[in-house]
Design an enzyme around this catalytic site. Structure first.
Site, PDB file in Angstrom:
ATOM      1  N   HIS A 243       0.969  -1.280   0.068  1.00  0.00           N
ATOM      2  CA  HIS A 243       0.054  -0.110  -0.102  1.00  0.00           C
ATOM      3  C   HIS A 243       0.987   1.177  -0.010  1.00  0.00           C
ATOM      4  O   HIS A 243       1.835   1.395   0.608  1.00  0.00           O
ATOM      5  CB  HIS A 243      -1.001   0.067   1.172  1.00  0.00           C
ATOM      6  CG  HIS A 243      -2.053  -1.033   1.002  1.00  0.00           C
ATOM      7  ND1 HIS A 243      -2.103  -2.269   1.022  1.00  0.00           N
ATOM      8  CD2 HIS A 243      -3.292  -0.673   0.609  1.00  0.00           C
ATOM      9  CE1 HIS A 243      -2.911  -2.959   0.993  1.00  0.00           C
ATOM     10  NE2 HIS A 243      -3.792  -1.998   0.652  1.00  0.00           N
ATOM     11  N   PRO A 244       0.681   2.231  -0.726  1.00  0.00           N
ATOM     12  CA  PRO A 244       1.017   3.599  -0.678  1.00  0.00           C
ATOM     13  C   PRO A 244       1.014   4.515   0.533  1.00  0.00           C
ATOM     14  O   PRO A 244       0.013   4.062   1.174  1.00  0.00           O
ATOM     15  CB  PRO A 244       0.678   4.312  -1.948  1.00  0.00           C
ATOM     16  CG  PRO A 244      -0.754   3.705  -2.140  1.00  0.00           C
ATOM     17  CD  PRO A 244      -0.907   2.290  -1.634  1.00  0.00           C
TER      18      PRO A 244
ATOM     19  N   PHE B  85       0.773   3.669   6.682  1.00  0.00           N
ATOM     20  CA  PHE B  85      -0.219   3.652   7.450  1.00  0.00           C
ATOM     21  C   PHE B  85      -1.505   3.294   6.396  1.00  0.00           C
ATOM     22  O   PHE B  85      -1.335   4.003   5.296  1.00  0.00           O
ATOM     23  CB  PHE B  85      -0.457   5.248   7.882  1.00  0.00           C
ATOM     24  CG  PHE B  85      -1.934   5.490   8.264  1.00  0.00           C
ATOM     25  CD1 PHE B  85      -2.015   5.287   9.770  1.00  0.00           C
ATOM     26  CD2 PHE B  85      -2.632   6.371   7.690  1.00  0.00           C
ATOM     27  CE1 PHE B  85      -3.352   5.711  10.268  1.00  0.00           C
ATOM     28  CE2 PHE B  85      -4.131   6.642   8.061  1.00  0.00           C
ATOM     29  CZ  PHE B  85      -4.366   6.200   9.348  1.00  0.00           C
TER      30      PHE B  85
END
Length: 171
Positions: free
Chosen positions: A71-72, A122
Site C-alpha cells: 500500500h502507498p 499507514f
C-alpha cells in the site's frame, strides 16, 4: 471506466479474466484473486469478499506483510507512478491531492513516524472521509501497539477491498 459485472458473469469467468478483473482489488496482490477463482461459485459480492479476506488472513505471514507493505503512503505527492488507479482515485476523492504545503508536511511527518514504528505504511480506507478524519486517525494510531496496528491494517484493507468490489459488481 470498467463496467460492472453480475455474479453469474463472475462465476462463469475464466481464471485469466477473473484475475484481470479482480487482481487489483488487493493492492499489488493478484495472488488473492488467483486463489479466489478456485473457490467459485460466489452467491454475492459479500461472499466473494469474505472468501478473499479468508485467503488473506490464512496466507503465510510473509505474504500478508508484503500485501500490507504494497500500500502507498497516504498524501504523498501524487506522482501517479507508484499509485494504482484505485489508490489515486481514492486519495483524490479524500482531497489528499489538494493539500497545502503545511498539510503535506504534516502528512509526510506522520507517514514517516508510522513507517518507522511499524515497518509498513499507514493504511486507511479513505472513501467518504476527508483529510481531517485521516489526520486524526494517523495521530491516534501511531501510538498503538504493533499487534493492534497489524490487525487494524488488515481491517482497513478489507474495507478498501469491499469498496473496490462494490464498484466492480452489479448486484
Amino acid at each position: 471506466m470498467v463496467m460492472s459485472v453480475t455474479m453469474a458473469e463472475i462465476n462463469g469467468m475464466s481464471r485469466e479474466t477473473f484475475v484481470e478483473r479482480f487482481g487489483a482489488v488487493f493492492e499489488h496482490s493478484p495472488w488473492v484473486a488467483e486463489q479466489a477463482w478456485a473457490r467459485r461459485p460466489f452467491a454475492s459480492a459479500g461472499e466473494l469478499h469474505a472468501r478473499m479476506m479468508s485467503i488473506v488472513l490464512n496466507a503465510p505471514e510473509e505474504k500478508v506483510l508484503a500485501l500490507i507493505r504494497a500500500h502507498p503512503d497516504l498524501a504523498t505527492r501524487m506522482g501517479i507512478g507508484s499509485l494504482t488507479a484505485y489508490s489515486a482515485k481514492e486519495q483524490q476523492g479524500a482531497g489528499l491531492d489538494r493539500l497545502t504545503p503545511e498539510e503535506f508536511g504534516t502528512f509526510s511527518s506522520l507517514n514517516a513516524a508510522y513507517m518507522e514504528r511499524f515497518g509498513f505504511p499507514f493504511i486507511f480506507a479513505v472513501r467518504g472521509r476527508g483529510k481531517d478524519d485521516i489526520l486524526a486517525a494517523m495521530r491516534e494510531r501511531v501510538g498503538h501497539s504493533a499487534e493492534e496496528e497489524r490487525k487494524e491494517a488488515l481491517e482497513q484493507i478489507g474495507r478498501i477491498a469491499a469498496f473496490r468490489l462494490a464498484d466492480l459488481i452489479a448486484e
